[in-house]
Design a protein around this motif. Structure first.
Motif, PDB file in Angstrom:
ATOM      1  N   GLN A  81      22.776 112.760  81.167  1.00  0.00           N
ATOM      2  CA  GLN A  81      21.538 112.739  81.055  1.00  0.00           C
ATOM      3  C   GLN A  81      21.104 113.403  79.816  1.00  0.00           C
ATOM      4  O   GLN A  81      21.689 114.384  79.591  1.00  0.00           O
ATOM      5  CB  GLN A  81      20.826 113.430  82.168  1.00  0.00           C
ATOM      6  CG  GLN A  81      19.503 113.464  82.412  1.00  0.00           C
ATOM      7  CD  GLN A  81      18.732 114.171  83.262  1.00  0.00           C
ATOM      8  OE1 GLN A  81      19.400 114.790  84.379  1.00  0.00           O
ATOM      9  NE2 GLN A  81      17.501 113.947  83.508  1.00  0.00           N
ATOM     10  N   SER A  83      17.585 114.465  77.494  1.00  0.00           N
ATOM     11  CA  SER A  83      16.066 114.639  77.659  1.00  0.00           C
ATOM     12  C   SER A  83      15.547 115.194  76.443  1.00  0.00           C
ATOM     13  O   SER A  83      16.151 116.203  75.845  1.00  0.00           O
ATOM     14  CB  SER A  83      15.667 115.453  79.000  1.00  0.00           C
ATOM     15  OG  SER A  83      14.366 115.930  78.940  1.00  0.00           O
ATOM     16  N   ILE A  92      19.648 108.253  81.643  1.00  0.00           N
ATOM     17  CA  ILE A  92      21.102 108.606  82.190  1.00  0.00           C
ATOM     18  C   ILE A  92      21.916 107.567  81.828  1.00  0.00           C
ATOM     19  O   ILE A  92      21.552 106.349  81.930  1.00  0.00           O
ATOM     20  CB  ILE A  92      20.870 108.819  83.746  1.00  0.00           C
ATOM     21  CG1 ILE A  92      20.177 109.675  84.041  1.00  0.00           C
ATOM     22  CG2 ILE A  92      22.278 108.935  84.476  1.00  0.00           C
ATOM     23  CD1 ILE A  92      19.682 110.047  85.408  1.00  0.00           C
ATOM     24  N   TRP A 131      25.605 118.180  89.208  1.00  0.00           N
ATOM     25  CA  TRP A 131      25.160 118.355  87.904  1.00  0.00           C
ATOM     26  C   TRP A 131      25.646 119.730  87.061  1.00  0.00           C
ATOM     27  O   TRP A 131      25.946 120.702  87.931  1.00  0.00           O
ATOM     28  CB  TRP A 131      23.781 118.540  87.607  1.00  0.00           C
ATOM     29  CG  TRP A 131      22.962 117.311  87.924  1.00  0.00           C
ATOM     30  CD1 TRP A 131      22.269 116.850  89.093  1.00  0.00           C
ATOM     31  CD2 TRP A 131      22.865 115.917  87.035  1.00  0.00           C
ATOM     32  NE1 TRP A 131      21.895 115.685  89.027  1.00  0.00           N
ATOM     33  CE2 TRP A 131      22.095 115.194  87.876  1.00  0.00           C
ATOM     34  CE3 TRP A 131      23.518 115.532  86.116  1.00  0.00           C
ATOM     35  CZ2 TRP A 131      22.053 113.648  87.261  1.00  0.00           C
ATOM     36  CZ3 TRP A 131      23.392 114.506  85.532  1.00  0.00           C
ATOM     37  CH2 TRP A 131      22.669 113.452  86.031  1.00  0.00           C
TER      38      TRP A 131
END
Length: 146
Positions: A81, A83, A92, A131
């Protein structure tokens, strides 16, 4: 022949490429309650969480990442992922099963980014992904998780 499946991970659509196995394992009868009916425990998620995510090279538009996977996590697909993501881009990306590195291209050299690596453990309305801790570059700060 590759099979493409679409799954939802944390509310995002994700295409996963499944390659056929030459010698698939035999199918055995399952008890009436399947694993999908039972939530995955916090200990199992923690045991399969990628560790040590770090940026090994930052070349502006290209970043190289590396991490380690616990032995049990190597049999699962891996996702990355990023950002922020540009308008129209998927934040993703599906990686290969057991992946421990990735190259992320097409980044804006003036923008800070945060990255997470995850091991999807269940695909359902309540998807579960183990994660990693985030790693950020160029002054970006990860948002706290809930």
């Amino acid at each position: 022949m590759a099979v493409v499946g679409t799954v939802a991970v944390a509310g995002m659509a994700l295409a996963v490429f499944l390659l056929p196995q030459r010698n698939p394992p035999p199918v055995t009868a399952q008890p009436s309650a399947t694993q999908d009916d039972q939530p995955i425990g916090e200990q199992e998620v923690a045991a399969l969480t990628p560790r040590g995510l770090k940026v090994t090279a930052d070349q502006g538009a290209l970043v190289e990442l590396r991490w380690s996977l616990p032995a049990g996590a190597r049999r699962y697909p891996v996702v990355l992922q990023r950002s922020p993501a540009k308008q129209g881009e998927q934040p993703i990306t599906a990686l290969t099963q057991g992946a421990t590195s990735a190259r992320v291209a097409g980044l804006d050299p003036r923008t800070g980014y945060c990255f997470l690596v995850g091991v999807p453990l269940a695909f359902s309305e309540r998807s579960t992904v183990a994660w990693s801790k985030p790693t950020c570059i160029r002054g970006a700060v990860a948002r706290p998780t809930q």
